[in-house]
Scaffold this motif. Structure first.
Motif, short mmCIF file in Angstrom:
data_model
loop_
_atom_site.label_atom_id
_atom_site.label_comp_id
_atom_site.label_asym_id
_atom_site.label_seq_id
_atom_site.Cartn_x
_atom_site.Cartn_y
_atom_site.Cartn_z
N THR A 1 7.89 0.44 -11.42
CA THR A 1 7.07 -0.54 -10.69
C THR A 1 7.81 -1.86 -10.51
N VAL B 1 3.43 -4.55 -7.76
CA VAL B 1 2.65 -3.36 -8.09
C VAL B 1 2.75 -3.11 -9.59
N ASN B 2 1.71 -2.46 -10.13
CA ASN B 2 1.61 -2.27 -11.57
C ASN B 2 0.62 -1.16 -11.85
N SER C 1 -2.83 0.45 -12.57
CA SER C 1 -4.20 0.08 -12.25
C SER C 1 -5.05 0.16 -13.50
N ILE D 1 -1.45 3.57 -9.72
CA ILE D 1 -0.69 2.36 -9.42
C ILE D 1 -1.47 1.52 -8.41
N ALA D 2 -1.45 0.22 -8.59
CA ALA D 2 -2.17 -0.68 -7.68
C ALA D 2 -1.40 -1.98 -7.56
N TRP D 3 -1.77 -2.78 -6.57
CA TRP D 3 -1.19 -4.12 -6.49
C TRP D 3 -1.79 -4.99 -7.58
N SER E 1 0.83 -1.20 0.00
CA SER E 1 0.00 0.00 0.00
C SER E 1 0.87 1.25 0.00
N SER F 1 8.79 -3.30 -6.91
CA SER F 1 8.24 -4.61 -6.51
C SER F 1 9.35 -5.53 -5.99
N TYR G 1 -4.25 5.48 -0.24
CA TYR G 1 -3.67 4.13 -0.13
C TYR G 1 -2.68 4.05 1.02
N GLN H 1 2.64 1.51 -3.60
CA GLN H 1 1.77 1.96 -4.69
C GLN H 1 1.30 3.39 -4.46
#
Length: 409
Positions: A258, A273-274, A276, A76-78, A56, A262, A305, A59
């Protein structure tokens, strides 16, 4: 001509609200998948909570930095798809240190994709029936969890499912979040006032040295995680940006950033992470905000986040107090729409439908052989079937037609 404060207020408030909405929807609808995935491959609740906290933070920080420097709405999100691989990978390994090694490998592969465009071309050349069927096969066992949970714990599992069903009709954006919230309430009530006894609810980091002693398990986790992260998150994420006029996207910068982040955060239990895709559409496509100000939404989401990540230890305590099938049940509800999309994409091309079903059947079986999990075998079976039923048939058809003569067109 000056602009009144009343006129500028909506311009500031709209992207902030869009960012808060996108972050809350993204976090609430999929954090259970991240936690369930970590536990499925051997993480303790404390280690799973540490991973949720760090991913969290990562990202959130990346979204703030990339968006504020580029003035683009880069969300960005997991990797929800990657976490889904873990949920179905319990037969591959129960050693979380091995899973962390796989996280590092995935991060390196994503960074290399940004550094070497040929790897990106190889990734995007995987036929859609194979990639989508592979994702659908990974998701099917998770999406069956609500059924199993309803049989094992009807009093705890059925109310969230019913609530999800009702809200999916009238307020679909919040259906999964509401089901998660109701599950939390029921778990707390069922566990009693001592549900958090002995657990530290303060943010806590757990560092674990990765283990590379089982390379087959690492490959079985890393390859499908990389493929579904690229096909299910990064590529759709770039598509969202392109659809709303943000092109060409800084693909190399995003992939390198990312991927490296990661790999470096993996020893704390953090997953990949990548870009979203789903929550990004809420912020990038916000019609109430001018295009040049939509980056404020993704910066706001990054802040949210980070704040939500500080509650990760609470989530860990809840997982420790509840049957694991309940967490998987909520995850299954969250992934049903993704399963539908994956199946539709897998079967869209009539030439590849048999290939898609074969790939799907192998991956969904959960088989392991010679140290490799079902996702790897599904990829190999799908590639073989594609060569037999599609590539060879296309060559045979071309041979029957004979050489093309000038003027035939």
């Amino acid at each position: 001509m000056t602009t009144s404060p009343e006129a500028t207020k909506p311009l500031v408030l709209a992207p902030v609200l869009a960012g808060i909405s996108g972050a809350l929807a993204g976090f609430a609808s999929s954090f259970a998948i991240v936690m369930a995935g970590a536990v499925a491959v051997g993480a303790t609740p404390v280690q799973a909570a540490s991973g949720l906290l760090v991913v969290s933070l990562v990202q959130g920080i990346l979204a703030i930095v990339l968006s504020s420097t580029s003035r683009w709405p880069i969300s960005i999100a997991w990797s929800t798809s990657g976490a889904a691989v873990l949920v179905s990978a319990g037969a591959v390994t129960q050693d979380f240190a091995t899973a962390i090694a796989a996280f590092i490998v995935v991060g390196i592969m994503i960074a290399l994709t940004g550094f070497w465009p040929w790897l990106s071309r190889v990734m995007t050349s995987i036929p859609a029936p194979i990639g989508s069927a592979m994702l659908a096969g990974i998701l099917l066992p998770i999406c069956l969890a609500p059924v199993h949970a309803s049989m094992a714990y009807p009093a705890l599992a059925l109310p969230p499912i019913i609530l999800w069903l009702v809200l999916s009709r009238f307020a679909p954006r919040w259906a999964v979040a509401a089901a998660v919230l109701l599950t939390v309430v029921l778990v707390v009530i069922n566990a009693g006032p001592t549900w958090a006894e002995g657990a530290s609810l303060a943010p806590r980091l757990e560092w674990l040295l990765p283990s590379f002693a089982d390379p087959l398990a690492i490959i079985s986790l890393a390859i499908p995680m990389y493929i579904v992260t690229m096909a299910g998150q990064n590529i759709p994420g770039f598509t969202v940006l392109h659809t709303y006029g943000y092109a060409p996207a800084p693909a190399r910068q995003i992939m390198l950033t990312t991927g490296i982040a990661s790999a470096l955060s993996a020893p704390f239990g953090a997953q990949t992470v990548n870009l979203s895709a789903l929550s990004a559409a809420i912020m990038v496509g916000d019609e109430h905000t001018p295009r040049e100000r939509r980056w404020i939404a993704t910066v706001t989401a990054g802040v949210v986040y980070i704040l939500l990540g500080l509650l990760a230890s609470v989530a860990g305590a809840l997982i420790a107090a509840s049957p694991s099938i309940l967490i998987e049940s909520v995850a299954g509800l969250a992934l049903l729409t993704v399963l539908v999309t994956a199946m539709m994409s897998a079967l869209e091309d009539a030439r590849g439908r048999l290939v898609a079903i074969g790939t799907f059947a192998v991956v969904a079986s959960g088989m392991t052989a010679f140290g490799f999990g079902s996702a790897v075998w599904g990829l190999l079976v799908g590639a073989t079937m594609w060569l037999v039923f599609v590539t060879s048939a296309r060559r045979a058809h071309t041979a029957e037609r004979g050489p093309t003569h000038p003027g035939d067109d």
